[in-house]
Design a protein around this motif. Sequence first.
Motif, short mmCIF file in Angstrom:
data_model
loop_
_atom_site.label_atom_id
_atom_site.label_comp_id
_atom_site.label_asym_id
_atom_site.label_seq_id
_atom_site.Cartn_x
_atom_site.Cartn_y
_atom_site.Cartn_z
N GLN A 21 7.52 -5.72 -4.96
CA GLN A 21 6.32 -5.57 -4.25
C GLN A 21 4.46 -5.04 -5.74
O GLN A 21 3.51 -4.60 -5.68
CB GLN A 21 6.35 -4.44 -3.54
CG GLN A 21 6.97 -5.07 -2.68
CD GLN A 21 7.51 -3.74 -1.63
OE1 GLN A 21 7.99 -2.93 -2.29
NE2 GLN A 21 8.09 -4.16 0.14
N LEU A 22 5.41 -4.36 -6.58
CA LEU A 22 4.94 -3.64 -7.23
C LEU A 22 3.99 -4.22 -8.35
O LEU A 22 2.76 -3.88 -8.99
CB LEU A 22 6.13 -2.77 -8.56
CG LEU A 22 6.15 -1.42 -8.21
CD1 LEU A 22 7.17 -0.31 -8.91
CD2 LEU A 22 4.64 -0.46 -7.77
N THR A 78 0.70 -1.04 0.03
CA THR A 78 0.09 -0.22 0.01
C THR A 78 0.74 1.29 -0.13
O THR A 78 0.47 2.31 -0.83
CB THR A 78 -0.96 0.39 1.16
OG1 THR A 78 -2.08 -0.76 0.92
CG2 THR A 78 -1.89 1.27 1.51
N GLU A 79 2.11 0.93 0.56
CA GLU A 79 2.73 2.70 1.14
C GLU A 79 3.32 2.32 -0.34
O GLU A 79 3.48 3.81 -1.12
CB GLU A 79 3.73 2.28 1.82
CG GLU A 79 3.76 1.88 3.18
CD GLU A 79 4.66 2.03 3.82
OE1 GLU A 79 5.16 2.07 3.73
OE2 GLU A 79 4.08 2.22 5.65
N VAL A 80 3.98 1.23 -1.26
CA VAL A 80 4.77 1.84 -1.96
C VAL A 80 3.65 2.35 -3.88
O VAL A 80 3.93 2.99 -4.72
CB VAL A 80 5.01 0.65 -2.94
CG1 VAL A 80 5.45 0.58 -3.93
CG2 VAL A 80 6.31 -0.19 -2.30
N ARG A 123 12.10 4.29 1.36
CA ARG A 123 11.82 3.56 2.17
C ARG A 123 12.68 1.80 2.99
O ARG A 123 13.14 1.07 3.75
CB ARG A 123 10.95 2.37 1.32
CG ARG A 123 9.63 2.93 1.17
CD ARG A 123 8.12 1.64 0.50
NE ARG A 123 7.85 1.61 1.66
CZ ARG A 123 8.41 0.30 1.89
NH1 ARG A 123 8.82 -0.50 1.63
NH2 ARG A 123 7.25 -0.27 3.18
N GLY A 124 13.95 2.54 2.58
CA GLY A 124 15.22 1.95 3.25
C GLY A 124 14.99 -0.09 2.53
O GLY A 124 15.89 -0.52 3.05
N SER A 125 15.15 -0.09 1.27
CA SER A 125 14.82 -1.17 0.71
C SER A 125 15.51 -1.05 -0.30
O SER A 125 15.82 -0.33 -0.97
CB SER A 125 12.97 -2.01 0.75
OG SER A 125 12.91 -0.92 -0.31
N VAL A 126 16.07 -2.75 -1.20
CA VAL A 126 16.63 -2.37 -2.12
C VAL A 126 15.58 -2.75 -3.84
O VAL A 126 14.69 -2.71 -3.49
CB VAL A 126 16.73 -4.05 -2.45
CG1 VAL A 126 18.28 -4.30 -1.77
CG2 VAL A 126 15.79 -5.26 -2.48
N LEU A 127 16.02 -2.33 -4.47
CA LEU A 127 15.47 -1.93 -6.50
C LEU A 127 14.21 -3.31 -6.18
O LEU A 127 13.40 -3.23 -6.49
CB LEU A 127 16.34 -1.28 -6.70
CG LEU A 127 15.56 -0.50 -8.48
CD1 LEU A 127 14.43 0.28 -8.35
CD2 LEU A 127 16.48 -0.42 -9.66
N SER A 128 15.24 -4.46 -6.40
CA SER A 128 14.27 -5.48 -6.53
C SER A 128 13.06 -5.83 -5.54
O SER A 128 12.34 -6.58 -6.19
CB SER A 128 15.39 -5.95 -6.87
OG SER A 128 16.06 -6.89 -4.82
N THR A 129 13.24 -5.15 -4.62
CA THR A 129 12.19 -5.59 -3.95
C THR A 129 11.16 -4.55 -4.04
O THR A 129 9.98 -5.06 -4.09
CB THR A 129 12.34 -4.96 -2.13
OG1 THR A 129 13.57 -6.08 -1.88
CG2 THR A 129 11.94 -5.23 -0.86
#
Length: 205
Positions: free
Chosen positions: A131-132, A102-104, A121-127
């Motif tokens: 999620q998308l 939802t945040e993404v 969000r402090g995550s990696v691009l693949s994550t």
Amino acid sequence: MSGAKSVWFGIGFVLSVAAGKTALVSALLLDEGLRTLPVISSLFVVFFVLTGIVTVISYRFLGQMIVSKYDARKLAAALQEPGKENIIEMHARDWGLSKAETEVAILVVKGFSNAEIAKMRGSVLSTVKTQLGAIYHKSGLENRYQLIAFITDEVCQAAKARRRDDSAKQHRAHPKAVSTPNPEASVTKFAAHQRATKMQMNAKQ
């Protein structure tokens, strides 16, 4: 401050601190016989290297803290901006999106790129990409452009509905005054007109 100026400022700061430490140690801890140029030079080099290492680590640590706080504030502001996130949160329940998804989705609709979302969000691009993919699969939309168009259309429809409700409430609160006929006033006005007509006829006679 530009990058070159920052580097020269850092070097000057390290040299100053190293020189101060060397002078302090030479004056307080070294005997007069040991205060030779090679010893003092060695002390200066050691203090220069140690001070440089501490300065670089501190600079990077503080820089990361500042960037992290800025990204956190930016993320909070984006998520709290009224309008689109309310529509997404409403559909997120129907689509079965997780909190992270939802945040993404909110950040995508607000125009942020995948790289910006990952950084915020402090995550990696693949994550973020994973999620998308889950968002598109659950919502039945094909890409970010369809998601943005869908939510934007929902926001416009909600705004129109809100304006209609506000107009209806204003109309109920301030109804237009409707004049009610007064029979007595009409009779009085007619009698006065008749008297005026008779007076005019008598005056002509």
